[in-house]
Design a protein around this motif. Structure first.
Motif: not given
Length: 211
Positions: A37-38, A87-91, A117, A137
């Motif tokens: 999924q990632d 990035s395209s999402h949280r990294n 984020t 997180h």
């Protein structure tokens, strides 16, 4: 002279000297994601020189260090991290310390990292498959997020004192813990970790100073 480096990864993991083209003595450990999924969107990792440090583009997640980069006792580990493009999402990306056995399946280290984020994590890597999340997180206002140009600059530090460990972003302590009873050792190799599919992170002024 330090020249740019580009590595195409054909295996699930690569551990060893990066290349004669990279900063002298630089070691790299590559950790491919196992999460469908990632996924890693590209197999490439590149490392290129900049004034005072280097730029990393991933690909798979990487850890970078030198065998002569060791810290023990009471010290402050610090570095500046510039995210050039989100990035395209949280990294996450940031500091690693307390490292040992980094080229084996019994790797152990701690990492303190931030994300675009405004979140941070503190994690104890126990071996190839096991980790212990000390802080998971957590959002904090001290972490700078990307501006309109997509860039953000964050100064990270870990202060290892006689009885207390502080995790610092841009001069603000975002987390602190007592050393007594901790199930990890802060002595060992230090370096950086850049998680996967990050288009560009510049690492500058990575250094250790005695407390």
């Amino acid at each position: 002279m330090i020249r740019s480096l580009s590595v195409v990864l054909l295996a699930l993991a690569l551990v060893g000297p990066v290349s004669a083209q990279a900063p002298e003595g630089l070691m790299m450990r590559v950790d491919r994601t196992n999460d469908p999924q990632d996924p890693d969107n590209t197999p490439d990792v590149s490392v290129a020189p900049v004034a005072g440090g280097f730029r990393v583009t991933t690909g798979p997640a990487v850890m970078l260090w030198r065998e002569d980069q060791r810290a023990s006792g009471n010290y402050t580990l610090s570095g500046r991290f510039t995210l050039l493009q989100p990035s395209s999402h949280r990294n996450y990306y940031g500091l690693t310390f307390g490292g040992r056995n980094l080229i084996s399946e019994n790797q152990r280290y701690l990492y303190f990292m931030v994300a675009q984020t405004g979140h941070f994590v503190v994690i104890n890597r126990i071996d190839n498959v096991n980790t212990n999340s000390i802080v998971s997180h957590t959002e904090h206002a001290a972490i700078r997020r990307p501006g309109a140009d997509g860039r953000s600059v964050n100064d990270l530090a870990v202060r290892v004192g006689p009885t207390r460990i502080e995790f610092v972003v841009n001069g603000t302590v975002v987390h602190a813990m007592e050393k007594a009873g901790a199930l990890f050792d802060t002595d060992g190799l230090y370096g950086v970790r850049i998680n996967h599919v990050l288009p560009g992170v510049v690492v500058e002024n990575l250094a250790v100073a005695p407390m």
